[in-house]
Design an enzyme around this catalytic site. Structure first.
Site: not given
Ligand SMILES: *Cc1c(COP(=O)(O)O)cnc(C)c1O
Length: 456
Positions: A145, A240, A275
């Site tokens: 994702y 990522d 994050k």
């Protein structure tokens, strides 16, 4: 049992004014059933809901809260920044300091651009890769994702190496048609894609260590093969690290894996972060090779912008959070906490006879309610073999015992500096009962609606 009347009332009100009552799908509890708890406040490792119930937080805002909630020093940094103004729309010092910190930590990252979310970071990294290479095709892996970027909301069609189909209404065939979806850890399939489409591939994007289908570490040589094939084909590799960055080590998965296995063919060209680097505020980034980043406006022709990008308050939270990860030796603490919990979880589930597999990336771990293939979950298909009814029962029991797990079986259990041995005791104490509930529910048709694992 404690009351949840206020959460229920808020959820009913929310459903009238917001689709499904939430602003990000996983929060709605559809995969586990029940009413989502509306949180009033959070401090350290503890969430307090609007009815006054307390929970040990195992979500950590899906990763950012690595120091625990409302850490006093981060709070102070945020308050001091906010007192100087909320947003300028002109450059400020914090943006430079945060960029310098990321560049100093992750060796292959020579330049970064700050954005507001992980989605923006991956979206912009893909545009940059296409602009830099002059090519259109993107390769992604099933179950990884990268936010809700149109081109990445793509699902594998049938057969090997077919072009992707839209994974959501509203994504057009044109948007997903340049995306190729490959099974994670499938070296042969990746080789086949490069053999057929190599010269058209702009980039391969991969989660540095997948965490959005549960933790599925790269098998030996997989990351290295991505690197080798992209380099040979003149394509870029985008790693990522929105979830893993500054969480599995102070240099993210890059530092964690390169220290262990090395990257004989070199690191990725571009990285994405989010994050932890925002400390709970909307801040994210993409960065990498200076010659590639130099193609970004205003230095180069590839357009990218943001009204709130590099926001002074968000960057203050990020800078202080990253500074404290060093000062507190948080990574050692998190690994010790994970080392305590994993065997307890496994023992409780085994004692109750619940099939499971626990997989880790440093201190990040996830509990799959399946044995996978030969005791290992290697890809999305393995992960989807989970017994969602068992997880739902497990989750609900833990919640009633005051432990808030992620409301999906496909998510990581996040720890923080505030997860002290006493806090972990509360988790451990709740496990046997939850494991028995899971055992009783095993194999029953899930009452919850289908879980689209990974699509947060
Ligand atoms: C969370 C996440 C994203 C998306 O970040 P948002 O801030 O939710 O847009 C992208 N990639 C990975 C690996 C993530 O875990």
């Amino acid at each position: 049992m404690s009351t949840t009347a206020r959460s229920q009332d808020l959820f009913a009100r929310a459903q009238r004014v917001t689709p499904g009552g939430v602003n990000s799908p996983v929060r709605a509890f559809q995969a586990v059933g029940g009413t989502p708890r509306f949180i009033h406040s959070a401090k350290g490792a503890i969430l307090t809901d609007v009815d006054g119930n307390e929970y040990v937080d195992m979500i950590g805002s899906w990763g950012p809260m690595i120091l625990g909630h409302a850490h006093p020093q981060v709070l102070d940094a945020v308050q001091r920044a906010a007192a100087r103004g909320f947003s300028f729309g002109t450059p400020g010092e914090n943006e430079v300091v945060l960029a310098e910190e990321i560049v100093a930590r992750v060796a292959p990252v020579e330049q970064v651009r700050l954005v507001n979310s992980g989605t923006e970071a991956t979206m912009s990294a893909i545009r940059l890769a296409r602009g830099f290479t002059g090519r259109s095709k993107i390769v992604k892996f099933a179950g990884c994702y990268h936010g809700h970027v149109d081109a990445l909301l793509a699902a594998a069609g049938s057969g090997l190496a077919t072009f992707a189909l839209p994974d959501s209404p509203g994504v057009t065939g044109a948007e997903s048609g340049d995306t190729i979806v490959v099974d994670y850890n499938d070296q042969d399939a990746l080789r086949a894609v490069f053999a057929e489409h190599g010269p058209q591939i702009a980039a391969v994007i991969t989660e540095a260590c997948p965490g959005n289908m549960g933790i599925v570490p790269p098998l030996d040589g997989f990351t290295q093969l991505i690197r080798r094939l992209t380099r040979e084909a003149g394509a870029l590799m985008i790693s990522d690290e929105v979830m893993t960055g500054f969480r599995v080590s102070d240099t993210g998965w890059y530092g964690y894996e390169s220290a262990r296995d090395g990257y004989p063919d070199g690191p990725a060209d571009l990285f994405t972060f989010g994050k932890v680097m925002g400390g709970g505020f909307p801040a994210a980034a993409f960065g990498g090779r200076a010659d590639v980043m130099g193609h970004l406006a205003p230095a180069g022709p590839v357009y990218q912008a943001g009204t709130l990008s590099g926001n002074p308050v968000a960057t203050a939270a990020g800078i202080e959070t990253l500074r404290l990860t060093r000062e507190t030796d948080v990574y050692t603490h998190l690994e010790a906490a994970a080392d305590r919990l994993r065997p307890e979880i496994s023992a409780a589930l085994s004692a109750a006879g619940v099939a499971h597999t626990i997989q880790s990336a440093g201190s990040m771990f996830s509990v799959f309610f399946t044995r996978g293939t030969d005791g290992r979950v290697r890809n999305y298909e393995d992960a989807r073999g989970q017994d969602s009814a068992a997880y739902s029962a497990f989750f609900t029991s833990m919640l009633e015992s005051g432990v808030h797990l992620p409301p999906s079986a496909f998510e990581v259990w996040f720890l923080s500096l505030a997860h002290t041995p006493e806090v972990l005791d509360r988790v451990v104490e709740a496990l046997p009962k939850a494991a028995r509930a899971a055992a009783a529910a095993q194999g029953s048709a899930a009452s919850a609606t289908a879980d689209r694992g990974g699509l947060a």
